[in-house]
Scaffold this active site. Structure first.
Site, mmCIF file in Angstrom:
data_model
loop_
_atom_site.group_PDB
_atom_site.id
_atom_site.type_symbol
_atom_site.label_atom_id
_atom_site.label_comp_id
_atom_site.label_asym_id
_atom_site.label_seq_id
_atom_site.Cartn_x
_atom_site.Cartn_y
_atom_site.Cartn_z
ATOM 1 N N ARG A 128 0.823 -1.208 0.020
ATOM 2 C CA ARG A 128 0.046 -0.220 0.055
ATOM 3 C C ARG A 128 0.659 1.197 -0.116
ATOM 4 N NH1 ARG A 128 -3.501 -2.668 -1.532
ATOM 5 N NH2 ARG A 128 -5.222 -3.719 -0.057
ATOM 6 N N GLU B 101 -3.502 7.222 -5.291
ATOM 7 C CA GLU B 101 -3.532 6.985 -6.143
ATOM 8 C C GLU B 101 -4.605 6.879 -6.764
ATOM 9 O OE1 GLU B 101 -3.885 2.240 -5.484
ATOM 10 O OE2 GLU B 101 -1.388 1.982 -5.341
ATOM 11 N N HIS C 26 -0.949 0.152 -9.954
ATOM 12 C CA HIS C 26 -1.991 -0.954 -9.281
ATOM 13 C C HIS C 26 -2.304 -1.683 -9.428
ATOM 14 C CE1 HIS C 26 -3.965 -1.035 -4.539
ATOM 15 N NE2 HIS C 26 -3.396 -2.638 -4.680
HETATM 16 C C1 DGY Z 1 -5.162 -6.348 -3.006
HETATM 17 O O1 DGY Z 1 -6.094 -7.258 -3.184
HETATM 18 O O2 DGY Z 1 -5.369 -6.094 -1.710
HETATM 19 C C2 DGY Z 1 -4.737 -5.315 -4.322
HETATM 20 O O3 DGY Z 1 -3.439 -4.723 -3.877
HETATM 21 C C3 DGY Z 1 -6.192 -4.622 -4.613
HETATM 22 O O4 DGY Z 1 -6.618 -3.729 -4.028
#
Ligand code: DGY
Length: 327
Positions: A237, A266, A285
């Site tokens: 993250r 993001e 992402h």
């Molecule tokens: C997750 O599965 O947490 C990915 O980062 C998509 O948000």
């Protein structure tokens, strides 16, 4: 029974829900679903399948306390107030396991691409800079025999460690909330303090949850303790690193390079200075974004919804305490 899905879902998941006789509403507009709209849409539903960064907080839950279940189509659940959901006796599930290998692959891709400056070199062709051969130009670094530092030795961290150990023969060090004896035995991984992780890693890769404890942990102070030749990778993250501090650390050459699949915020602004730095590689992402994995994630999320609709335990439940009280 009615289910709201906040994004167009892979067909594999839709089919399961339809075969189970559920009435599906899919939000298909090409923008994030605004919070107030999400709250309102859910009021006519029995369950929510949440795909994307939808905030499930006390405010949301206070308006939707009769939902029978919330299935996230992600492994991360940092947008969900799990305690508040438990207080409302709403079960919440995620999609672990099925995306482990794909997300670890993304971190591997970033490591390799950054270590060889691959993206910047590729773009140099477009810039008309493919000139004559120079043995001392365009040099990357090798990863063979180097030290991989893993922050967060969960499923994805362990899978990446396995890949890097077998492919590059890397030494593995890690920092985690708790020791992982099985990974230590399997990969000769060594548990180290956070400061040692910073100081000793040639590649430092982040695989931890975003929480009050981890938010902004990779800041100026942390980058200063890393090797000038080191590479920072984050596929978990964006909130775990301080973007401005990272830019500064790279500009001052306190670290050598960075590979990010996650940013803060993001989407990242196209004007972000990270995008023009030679040793930086940013992806939008896409950690789990393969046809196969997204199909599996949709199936897992759909099965969790189906269980909740039948008042059965969601297989990937995140707040099992809900089943201990009378619902
Ligand atoms: C997750 O599965 O947490 C990915 O980062 C998509 O948000």
């Amino acid at each position: 029974m009615r289910v709201l899905i906040t994004r167009k879902l892979p067909d594999a998941g839709i089919k399961l829900l339809e075969d189970a006789g559920l009435a599906i509403t899919q939000y298909s507009e090409k923008r994030e679903l605004p919070q107030e709209e999400l709250i309102e849409l859910c009021q006519s539903q029995d369950a929510l399948l949440s795909s994307g960064p939808n905030v499930i907080d006390e405010h949301f839950l206070s308006h939707n306390r009769y939902l029978k279940g919330i299935a996230l189509m992600s492994v991360g659940y940092d947008k969900v107030d799990l305690q508040a959901a438990t207080n409302c006796r709403i079960p919440v599930s995620n999609t672990p396991d099925v995306l482990t290998k794909t997300t670890a692959d993304t971190a591997f891709l970033l490591m390799l691409a950054v270590s060889r400056n691959a993206f910047y070199q590729s773009q140099s062709i477009q810039r008309g800079q493919w000139g004559f051969y120079e043995p001392t130009a365009n040099l990357g670094q090798e990863l063979y025999g180097k030290t991989l530092g893993i922050f967060g030795m969960g499923r994805i961290g362990s899978d990446l460690a396995r890949k890097c150990r077998s492919y590059f023969g890397m030494d593995i060090i890690y920092h985690n909330r708790s020791r992982k004896v099985e990974v230590e035995q399997e990969l000769s991984a060594i548990y180290v303090s956070f400061d040692d992780l910073l100081a000793k890693s040639d590649v430092l890769t982040v695989h931890a949850e975003l929480s009050e404890q981890t938010k902004g942990l990779f800041n100026a102070n942390a980058f200063r303790k890393m090797k000038p030749s080191s590479i920072f990778i984050n596929t978990s993250r964006g909130g775990l690193h301080q973007e401005n501090d990272l830019i500064e650390a790279l500009s001052k050459k306190e670290i050598w390079g960075a590979g990010l699949d996650v940013t803060n915020p993001e989407p990242m602004s196209p004007q972000n200075p990270l995008l023009t730095m030679p040793n930086v590689y940013v992806l939008p992402h896409i950690g789990s974004a393969t046809v196969e994995t997204r199909d599996q994630m949709a199936i897992v999320a759909a099965k969790n919804i189906m269980a909740a609709m039948k008042d059965e335990k969601m297989p990937q439940i995140l707040n099992p305490e809900v089943y201990r009280s009378n619902k």
